[in-house]
Design a protein around this motif. Structure first.
Motif, PDB file in Angstrom:
ATOM      1  N   ALA A  34       0.830  -1.202   0.000  1.00 36.25           N
ATOM      2  CA  ALA A  34       0.000   0.000   0.000  1.00 36.25           C
ATOM      3  C   ALA A  34       0.865   1.253   0.000  1.00 36.25           C
ATOM      4  O   ALA A  34       2.000   1.250   0.480  1.00 36.25           O
ATOM      5  N   LYS A  35       0.328   2.328  -0.529  1.00 36.98           N
ATOM      6  CA  LYS A  35       0.963   3.637  -0.418  1.00 36.98           C
ATOM      7  C   LYS A  35       0.309   4.349   0.758  1.00 36.98           C
ATOM      8  O   LYS A  35      -0.891   4.610   0.738  1.00 36.98           O
ATOM      9  N   PRO A  36       1.072   4.661   1.818  1.00 34.04           N
ATOM     10  CA  PRO A  36       0.462   5.293   2.996  1.00 34.04           C
ATOM     11  C   PRO A  36      -0.194   6.629   2.644  1.00 34.04           C
ATOM     12  O   PRO A  36       0.416   7.490   2.003  1.00 34.04           O
ATOM     13  N   THR A  37      -1.432   6.783   3.064  1.00 34.32           N
ATOM     14  CA  THR A  37      -2.154   8.041   2.860  1.00 34.32           C
ATOM     15  C   THR A  37      -2.701   8.511   4.199  1.00 34.32           C
ATOM     16  O   THR A  37      -2.993   7.707   5.101  1.00 34.32           O
ATOM     17  N   PHE A  38      -2.848   9.827   4.321  1.00 31.09           N
ATOM     18  CA  PHE A  38      -3.272  10.428   5.584  1.00 31.09           C
ATOM     19  C   PHE A  38      -4.304  11.515   5.335  1.00 31.09           C
ATOM     20  O   PHE A  38      -4.335  12.150   4.269  1.00 31.09           O
ATOM     21  N   SER A  39      -5.148  11.731   6.320  1.00 30.16           N
ATOM     22  CA  SER A  39      -6.137  12.803   6.287  1.00 30.16           C
ATOM     23  C   SER A  39      -5.985  13.623   7.566  1.00 30.16           C
ATOM     24  O   SER A  39      -6.038  13.073   8.674  1.00 30.16           O
ATOM     25  N   VAL A  40      -5.764  14.921   7.428  1.00 25.62           N
ATOM     26  CA  VAL A  40      -5.641  15.795   8.594  1.00 25.62           C
ATOM     27  C   VAL A  40      -7.034  16.235   9.012  1.00 25.62           C
ATOM     28  O   VAL A  40      -7.794  16.801   8.219  1.00 25.62           O
ATOM     29  N   GLN A  41      -7.373  15.949  10.266  1.00 22.57           N
ATOM     30  CA  GLN A  41      -8.723  16.203  10.767  1.00 22.57           C
ATOM     31  C   GLN A  41      -8.670  16.849  12.146  1.00 22.57           C
ATOM     32  O   GLN A  41      -7.653  16.801  12.843  1.00 22.57           O
ATOM     33  N   ASN A  42      -9.790  17.432  12.554  1.00 20.13           N
ATOM     34  CA  ASN A  42      -9.974  17.901  13.929  1.00 20.13           C
ATOM     35  C   ASN A  42     -10.842  16.886  14.665  1.00 20.13           C
ATOM     36  O   ASN A  42     -11.969  16.612  14.243  1.00 20.13           O
ATOM     37  N   LEU A  43     -10.302  16.318  15.718  1.00 22.26           N
ATOM     38  CA  LEU A  43     -11.005  15.310  16.512  1.00 22.26           C
ATOM     39  C   LEU A  43     -11.124  15.776  17.958  1.00 22.26           C
ATOM     40  O   LEU A  43     -10.401  16.682  18.392  1.00 22.26           O
ATOM     41  N   PRO A  44     -12.030  15.162  18.725  1.00 25.47           N
ATOM     42  CA  PRO A  44     -12.139  15.535  20.145  1.00 25.47           C
ATOM     43  C   PRO A  44     -10.808  15.367  20.872  1.00 25.47           C
ATOM     44  O   PRO A  44     -10.102  14.381  20.668  1.00 25.47           O
ATOM     45  N   ARG A  45     -10.472  16.333  21.675  1.00 21.68           N
ATOM     46  CA  ARG A  45      -9.220  16.284  22.419  1.00 21.68           C
ATOM     47  C   ARG A  45      -9.296  15.174  23.460  1.00 21.68           C
ATOM     48  O   ARG A  45     -10.318  15.013  24.140  1.00 21.68           O
ATOM     49  N   PRO A  46      -8.250  14.377  23.602  1.00 15.49           N
ATOM     50  CA  PRO A  46      -8.305  13.272  24.572  1.00 15.49           C
ATOM     51  C   PRO A  46      -8.384  13.767  26.006  1.00 15.49           C
ATOM     52  O   PRO A  46      -7.923  14.867  26.335  1.00 15.49           O
ATOM     53  N   VAL A  47      -8.967  12.940  26.855  1.00  8.41           N
ATOM     54  CA  VAL A  47      -9.125  13.263  28.279  1.00  8.41           C
ATOM     55  C   VAL A  47      -8.342  12.234  29.089  1.00  8.41           C
ATOM     56  O   VAL A  47      -8.531  11.025  28.920  1.00  8.41           O
ATOM     57  N   PRO A  48      -7.439  12.675  29.977  1.00 11.77           N
ATOM     58  CA  PRO A  48      -6.629  11.709  30.730  1.00 11.77           C
ATOM     59  C   PRO A  48      -7.446  10.955  31.765  1.00 11.77           C
ATOM     60  O   PRO A  48      -8.365  11.505  32.384  1.00 11.77           O
TER      61      PRO A  48
END
Length: 361
Positions: free
Chosen positions: A20-34
């Motif tokens: 496979a050729k690595p592909t990426f999508s830049v997104q805004n996701l919910p910030r993680p909570v510790p």
């Protein structure tokens, strides 16, 4: 503008398959909570490692969709139990986020202190795998139990020079240390112009060894020598690389060959470069189907040792950073962004990257 409850991440969108050729999508996701025993880290930078490519291609088993494991940042929030468990942990402290996120501390590897077995913990949790997303993101979570603090003694070392040491650098340093050589002896780095390879050349030179860099292409010679290599061997020159190494070492062969090149041929050819009682140090990870052929008499007659090294402990990271602090090893970095990960990964797969790329987050 993104919400303060979200953060920017680069998501792996391609199948984790060798072709496979690595592909990426830049997104805004919910910030993680510790969780109660975890910390939230606001990353400032993360660097690109060859292992990220291997993970994207499925060479290291199933992974999550947020890769990256050479991150530097500051503690942004504490889990509810952290203050009572360790009052020395404070918001704003600088930390590293490396390949290992947590270890069990009780398996046969972890309890083998003499061999620093924690790096091979049977129950280890890793960046980009298991429970912890990687560092191709603005925020990430780390457990208190395996917090990698960067002490104030290293305040003079900028984040972009710390990041490459967290995996590539400490892997190179630990592997060279594990060869147990005497300063002045010959050491070969195969794959010397790559991210880990160039750092291996730099650390080996700083540790007092005579370094022969091996890689593909005449254009890489100057870069390898700038890192401290005394000689350069181009495997595409048409001359036998093993013969060249033996000639450069006065017919003796190298005392150690450190393999950072991701090709079975590099491992195979290394046997031709070893001198008496030499050590073949395995670092680079190959696809599962890759094979290397040897005869037991090679080991019996020559006294050779074949070893493998896996990243390094938190103490090893600090040891490696001492070289950077003293400026005898200076990671050569170039800047990038999360949006450029896909293109950089493509160049990496073609062997076209020089220097370590650091992504500003």
């Amino acid at each position: 503008m993104a919400s303060t409850d979200t953060h920017k991440v680069a998501i792996l969108t391609s199948p984790q398959e060798p072709n496979a050729k690595p592909t990426f999508s830049v997104q805004n996701l919910p910030r993680p909570v510790p969780g109660p025993n975890e910390l939230l880290i606001r990353l400032s930078v993360t660097s690109l490692c060859g292992s990220d490519l291997g993970m994207a291609l499925g060479h290291m088993g199933p992974v999550g969709n947020i890769l990256g494991h050479e991150g530097v940042g500051k503690i942004a929030a504490l889990g509810s139990n952290v203050a009572s468990l360790d009052p020395t942990v404070e918001i704003g402290q600088r930390v590293g986020v490396a390949w290992l996120r947590d270890i069990c501390g009780v398996c046969p590897f972890c309890v083998d202190i003499a061999n620093e077995g924690e790096t091979r913990c049977a129950e280890a949790l890793h960046s980009g795998k298991e429970a912890y997303p990687g560092t191709f993101a603005e925020y990430t979570i780390v457990p208190l139990r395996y917090l990698a603090r960067i002490p104030p003694a290293f305040d003079g070392v900028p984040d972009e020079e710390v990041a490459p040491i967290l995996c590539g650098g400490v892997t190179a340093y630990k592997a060279i240390k594990g060869c147990r050589l005497t300063p002045g002896q010959w050491l070969v780095v195969s794959g010397a112009a790559g991210g880990v390879g160039a750092l291996a050349v730099a650390f080996a030179h700083a540790m007092g060894y005579r370094v022969i860099a091996v890689d593909a292409g005449a254009t890489k010679e100057a870069y390898c020598k700038s890192q401290g290599a005394e000689h350069y061997v181009d495997v595409t020159s048409g001359e036998d690389a093993g013969k060249q190494v033996r000639e450069l070492t006065g017919g003796k062969g190298a005392k150690a060959v450190v393999i950072t090149a991701t090709a079975a041929a590099a491992y195979q050819k290394a046997f031709d470069m070893l001198g008496p009682f030499g050590t073949l140090m395995c670092i680079s990870i190959l696809p599962e189907e890759a094979k290397v052929i040897f005869h037991p008499l090679w080991m019996i007659d020559n006294g050779w040792t074949v070893k493998g090294s896996s990243v390094g402990t938190r103490a090893d990271i600090l040891e490696a950073l001492e070289f950077v602090k003293r400026r005898v090893v200076i990671p050569k970095v170039k800047w990038g962004t999360l949006e450029e990960v896909e293109g950089l990964m493509d160049k990496m797969s073609k062997g076209q990257l020089e220097s370590k790329y650091v992504l500003k987050l």
